[in-house]
Motif scaffolding. Structure first.
Motif, PDB file in Angstrom:
ATOM      1  N   UNK A   1       0.969  -1.191   0.152  1.00 17.84           N
ATOM      2  CA  UNK A   1       0.074   0.074   0.041  1.00 17.84           C
ATOM      3  C   UNK A   1       1.033   1.250  -0.072  1.00 17.84           C
ATOM      4  N   UNK A   2       2.020   0.953   0.465  1.00 17.64           N
ATOM      5  CA  UNK A   2       2.943   2.281   0.631  1.00 17.64           C
ATOM      6  C   UNK A   2       3.332   2.747   1.916  1.00 17.64           C
ATOM      7  N   UNK A   3       2.575   2.136   2.770  1.00 15.90           N
ATOM      8  CA  UNK A   3       2.627   2.277   4.316  1.00 15.90           C
ATOM      9  C   UNK A   3       3.303   1.555   5.015  1.00 15.90           C
ATOM     10  N   UNK A   4       3.808   0.413   4.428  1.00 11.87           N
ATOM     11  CA  UNK A   4       4.727  -0.561   5.182  1.00 11.87           C
ATOM     12  C   UNK A   4       5.963   0.106   5.793  1.00 11.87           C
ATOM     13  N   UNK A   5       6.629  -0.614   6.577  1.00 13.00           N
ATOM     14  CA  UNK A   5       7.909  -0.225   7.108  1.00 13.00           C
ATOM     15  C   UNK A   5       9.111  -1.338   6.766  1.00 13.00           C
ATOM     16  N   UNK A   6      10.108  -0.786   6.031  1.00  9.77           N
ATOM     17  CA  UNK A   6      11.065  -1.839   5.718  1.00  9.77           C
ATOM     18  C   UNK A   6      12.457  -1.400   5.991  1.00  9.77           C
ATOM     19  N   UNK A   7      13.065  -2.018   7.139  1.00  9.28           N
ATOM     20  CA  UNK A   7      14.414  -1.749   7.388  1.00  9.28           C
ATOM     21  C   UNK A   7      15.575  -2.334   6.638  1.00  9.28           C
ATOM     22  N   UNK A   8      16.322  -1.540   6.401  1.00  8.76           N
ATOM     23  CA  UNK A   8      17.538  -2.157   5.300  1.00  8.76           C
ATOM     24  C   UNK A   8      18.416  -2.484   6.234  1.00  8.76           C
TER      25      UNK A   8
ATOM     26  N   UNK B   1      18.507   1.910   7.732  1.00  9.51           N
ATOM     27  CA  UNK B   1      17.648   3.102   7.068  1.00  9.51           C
ATOM     28  C   UNK B   1      16.264   2.311   7.300  1.00  9.51           C
ATOM     29  N   UNK B   2      15.279   3.202   7.164  1.00  5.57           N
ATOM     30  CA  UNK B   2      13.866   2.908   6.948  1.00  5.57           C
ATOM     31  C   UNK B   2      13.177   3.470   5.686  1.00  5.57           C
ATOM     32  N   UNK B   3      12.808   2.293   5.064  1.00  9.71           N
ATOM     33  CA  UNK B   3      12.292   2.770   3.915  1.00  9.71           C
ATOM     34  C   UNK B   3      10.644   2.356   3.714  1.00  9.71           C
ATOM     35  N   UNK B   4       9.950   2.625   2.981  1.00  5.24           N
ATOM     36  CA  UNK B   4       8.508   2.519   2.676  1.00  5.24           C
ATOM     37  C   UNK B   4       8.303   2.121   1.187  1.00  5.24           C
ATOM     38  N   UNK B   5       7.841   0.851   0.865  1.00  7.50           N
ATOM     39  CA  UNK B   5       7.724   0.412  -0.482  1.00  7.50           C
ATOM     40  C   UNK B   5       6.912   1.401  -1.252  1.00  7.50           C
TER      41      UNK B   5
ATOM     42  N   UNK C   1       4.941  -9.010   4.008  1.00  2.19           N
ATOM     43  CA  UNK C   1       4.306  -8.142   5.031  1.00  2.19           C
ATOM     44  C   UNK C   1       3.849  -8.848   6.335  1.00  2.19           C
ATOM     45  N   UNK C   2       3.994  -8.666   7.219  1.00  5.76           N
ATOM     46  CA  UNK C   2       3.473  -9.268   8.591  1.00  5.76           C
ATOM     47  C   UNK C   2       2.458  -8.424   9.027  1.00  5.76           C
ATOM     48  N   UNK C   3       1.766  -8.807  10.254  1.00 10.51           N
ATOM     49  CA  UNK C   3       0.457  -8.170  10.801  1.00 10.51           C
ATOM     50  C   UNK C   3       0.667  -7.012  11.346  1.00 10.51           C
ATOM     51  N   UNK C   4       2.257  -6.643  11.743  1.00 12.32           N
ATOM     52  CA  UNK C   4       2.473  -5.267  12.134  1.00 12.32           C
ATOM     53  C   UNK C   4       2.851  -4.254  11.027  1.00 12.32           C
ATOM     54  N   UNK C   5       2.646  -4.779   9.845  1.00 15.12           N
ATOM     55  CA  UNK C   5       2.855  -3.724   8.900  1.00 15.12           C
ATOM     56  C   UNK C   5       4.438  -3.757   8.248  1.00 15.12           C
ATOM     57  N   UNK C   6       4.954  -4.479   8.766  1.00 14.72           N
ATOM     58  CA  UNK C   6       6.345  -4.604   8.452  1.00 14.72           C
ATOM     59  C   UNK C   6       6.841  -5.428   7.203  1.00 14.72           C
ATOM     60  N   UNK C   7       7.616  -4.607   6.221  1.00 18.01           N
ATOM     61  CA  UNK C   7       8.016  -5.384   5.138  1.00 18.01           C
ATOM     62  C   UNK C   7       9.284  -6.424   5.311  1.00 18.01           C
ATOM     63  N   UNK C   8       9.371  -7.553   5.169  1.00 20.19           N
ATOM     64  CA  UNK C   8      10.262  -8.162   5.571  1.00 20.19           C
ATOM     65  C   UNK C   8      11.056  -8.839   4.172  1.00 20.19           C
ATOM     66  N   UNK C   9      10.802  -8.247   2.794  1.00 21.80           N
ATOM     67  CA  UNK C   9      11.222  -8.246   1.897  1.00 21.80           C
ATOM     68  C   UNK C   9      10.659  -7.423   0.745  1.00 21.80           C
ATOM     69  N   UNK C  10      11.421  -6.585  -0.069  1.00 19.99           N
ATOM     70  CA  UNK C  10      11.103  -5.900  -0.907  1.00 19.99           C
ATOM     71  C   UNK C  10      11.234  -6.140  -2.308  1.00 19.99           C
ATOM     72  N   UNK C  11      10.314  -5.950  -3.511  1.00 17.44           N
ATOM     73  CA  UNK C  11      10.301  -6.260  -4.813  1.00 17.44           C
ATOM     74  C   UNK C  11      10.437  -7.968  -4.833  1.00 17.44           C
ATOM     75  N   UNK C  12       9.445  -8.636  -4.029  1.00 19.97           N
ATOM     76  CA  UNK C  12       9.278 -10.020  -4.016  1.00 19.97           C
ATOM     77  C   UNK C  12      10.441 -10.709  -3.678  1.00 19.97           C
ATOM     78  N   UNK C  13      11.091 -11.032  -4.600  1.00 22.82           N
ATOM     79  CA  UNK C  13      12.567 -12.172  -4.555  1.00 22.82           C
ATOM     80  C   UNK C  13      13.769 -11.096  -4.501  1.00 22.82           C
TER      81      UNK C  13
END
Length: 236
Positions: A129-136, A140-144, A152-164
């Protein structure tokens, strides 16, 4: 905790086959011999550049369909094979990560290893959605980007970007990891058989490296979802 792919993602990529393994009892002080899988990977590269392998080409088509430039953003297995071809070896990071990387290169199929204790609730592969949190890995913190495929987990944290393409530093396997969740995904013709073989190799190697560990695993064909507590014959 359940792992699943969003139904729309399944519809967009109907050839997708995923496999998962949960491991309890991982430690960083074990020694793993990854040479057999690296030898297989080198044999693959001797016969064809990584970009021409059918496993990699399927992911390149998927990345193109997602609006990504496949030579700028590569699936994890292509990146590993590329590094192996250029440098002759893969770096030693953690015995479980080293094993997953070597098996991934051998099969030319992406394998993600996550610290299960860093995942909140269920884990879904879906468009962001664009609101997820991704930690590099650099902290650093990014938003996909909206529409980008993420884990994405239930806390809205992105554990991977751009799928694989790239995992998060937040749930990376570390010396403190004791429980791991492994995901492998393939899109090419023959993916079901290859995912089964990959899981079997990985499970056997984990048992040899961590004899006291417990494993649960399964293959998730199109339309399926899996639970970390549900065992299946493929990962045992």
């Amino acid at each position: 905790m359940q792992f699943r792919h969003h139904p729309q993602l399944r519809a967009d990529f109907p050839t997708l086959v995923a496999g998962t393994i949960r491991i309890d009892g991982v430690s960083a002080d074990s020694i793993v011999d990854v040479s057999p899988w690296l030898a297989t990977a080198r044999e693959r590269l001797a016969g064809s550049p990584e970009g021409q392998l059918p496993q990699v080409q399927a992911w390149r088509r998927a990345f193109t369909a997602m609006g990504l430039k496949p030579t700028q953003y590569r699936c994890a297995s292509e990146s590993l094979l590329r590094r192996l071809r250029r440098e002759g070896d893969l770096p030693a990071l953690h015995p479980l990560v080293d094993l997953c990387n070597a098996v991934s290169a051998a099969f030319a199929i992406p394998v993600a290893a996550l610290d299960a204790d860093r995942i909140s609730g269920d884990l879904e592969v879906r468009r962001a959605t664009g609101g997820e949190r991704y930690d590099t890995f650099a902290g650093d913190v990014e938003h996909p980007e909206p529409g980008e495929v993420v884990f994405v987990d239930d806390a809205g944290r992105a554990h991977a970007r751009r799928w694989t393409n790239r995992q998060s530093g937040y749930s990376a396997i570390s010396a403190a990891t004791s429980r791991a969740f492994i995901v492998t995904e393939a899109l090419h013709e023959g993916a079901a058989a290859d995912v089964l073989a990959l899981l079997a190799d990985l499970a056997a190697a984990v048992r040899a490296t961590w004899p006291a560990a417990t494993l649960l695993g399964e293959v998730l064909p199109s339309g399926a979802q899996g639970s970390l507590g549900a065992a299946a014959t493929s990962g045992r």
